[in-house]
Design a protein around this motif. Structure first.
Motif, PDB file in Angstrom:
ATOM      1  N   GLU A 125      -9.180   3.178 -11.901  1.00  0.00           N
ATOM      2  CA  GLU A 125      -8.360   1.967 -11.827  1.00  0.00           C
ATOM      3  C   GLU A 125      -9.184   0.707 -12.086  1.00  0.00           C
ATOM      4  OE1 GLU A 125      -6.403   1.342  -8.074  1.00  0.00           O
ATOM      5  OE2 GLU A 125      -5.516  -0.562  -8.721  1.00  0.00           O
ATOM      6  N   HIS A 156     -10.160  -3.976  -7.406  1.00  0.00           N
ATOM      7  CA  HIS A 156     -11.278  -3.048  -7.167  1.00  0.00           C
ATOM      8  C   HIS A 156     -12.533  -3.453  -7.946  1.00  0.00           C
ATOM      9  CE1 HIS A 156      -8.091  -0.851  -5.169  1.00  0.00           C
ATOM     10  NE2 HIS A 156      -7.374  -1.078  -6.246  1.00  0.00           N
ATOM     11  N   HIS A 201      -3.388  -4.548 -10.740  1.00  0.00           N
ATOM     12  CA  HIS A 201      -3.705  -3.218 -10.214  1.00  0.00           C
ATOM     13  C   HIS A 201      -3.000  -2.130 -11.011  1.00  0.00           C
ATOM     14  CE1 HIS A 201      -5.798  -4.067  -6.314  1.00  0.00           C
ATOM     15  NE2 HIS A 201      -5.382  -5.280  -6.657  1.00  0.00           N
TER      16      HIS A 201
HETATM   17 ZN    ZN Z   1      -5.335  -1.092  -6.692  1.00  0.00          ZN
END
Ligand code: ZN
Length: 247
Positions: free
Chosen positions: A24, A10, A78
């Protein structure tokens, strides 16, 4: 040179999952930057990142960059969400679970679960863009659930982030047999007269002796193929010796 591509999930307009006051994109970036830091302690490794700041990067830009660079490994980091708890990792769904990519993933996964204090949710496979479109071995880690308080508390702890990042780096080092760089202030004590050589190769073969190194304390300038370069002047190249004392 081993080329490692690190992909913090992201970024920019895409926050990824959110929960417990965390985004995140920020947690993945913190871990990824630390993975890079720990990897730089190794020799013969070069690192590229899909982003090093809070920037919007499309999924295809990420895999294109790694593919064009010719990365040896694609590591995507992640954080999970959806009310569970624990750690899991992914390789591309169409790969064999006994192939090269799976073997690498297993090594890295095992290093991480040894120290991350999270439940091991398993070694999984998924049809995810970064895994599917990257041409090299790739793996995606999901480091806890951002919307589960106990997991999120860990993500707020700098020590935990360091531990998790170091485990990613340790796993990669294992996969690629990376050797730690010598520290400039590492010392070496020589107990007897030892031949010194111009190159590590010469020292290994015992050929083209340069000098006789006298007993005493030295700094380790460099290490290569079991040989060490020792010096009286910190940071300045000296002579290569065989630390196992071959004549
Ligand atoms: Zn993610």
């Amino acid at each position: 040179m081993v080329k490692i591509f690190i992909d913090p999930g992201h970024g920019g307009v895409d926050s990824g999952a959110t929960g417990n006051g965390l985004l995140e994109k920020n947690v993945t970036l913190q871990i990824a930057l630390l993975v890079r830091k720990y990897l730089t302690a190794y020799e013969h490794v070069t690192i590229k990142m899909s982003r090093t700041s809070d920037k919007t990067v499309t999924l295809s830009a990420r895999t294109n960059e790694a593919n064009n660079w010719g990365a040896d490994y694609f590591l995507s980091i992640h954080i999970n969400a959806g009310g569970g708890t624990g750690f899991e990792s992914y390789i591309y769904s169409r790969l064999s679970s006994s192939g090269e990519t799976a073997k690498c993933r297993n090594i890295i996964h095992n290093e991480i679960v040894k120290v991350n204090e999270l439940r091991d949710r398993g070694k999984k496979q998924g049809n995810l863009h970064v895994l599917r479109e990257s041409m090299m071995s790739s793996m995606l880690t999901e480091n806890g659930f951002i919307d589960t308080k106990a997991d999120a508390e860990k993500m707020k702890d700098k020590k935990w982030l360091e531990t998790v990042a170091k485990a990613h780096a340790d796993g990669l080092a294992k996969v690629f047999h990376l050797k730690k760089k010598a520290h400039k202030d590492d010392r070496y004590t020589m107990t007897k007269n030892t031949p010194g050589y111009y190159t590590a190769e010469d020292a290994k073969k015992g050929k083209n002796k340069k000098s006789t190194m006298l007993p005493g304390k030295y700094y380790i300038y460099k290490q290569a193929s079991g040989m060490i370069n020792i010096t009286k002047q910190k940071g300045v190249p000296g002579s290569w010796i065989d630390p196992k004392g071959r004549k």
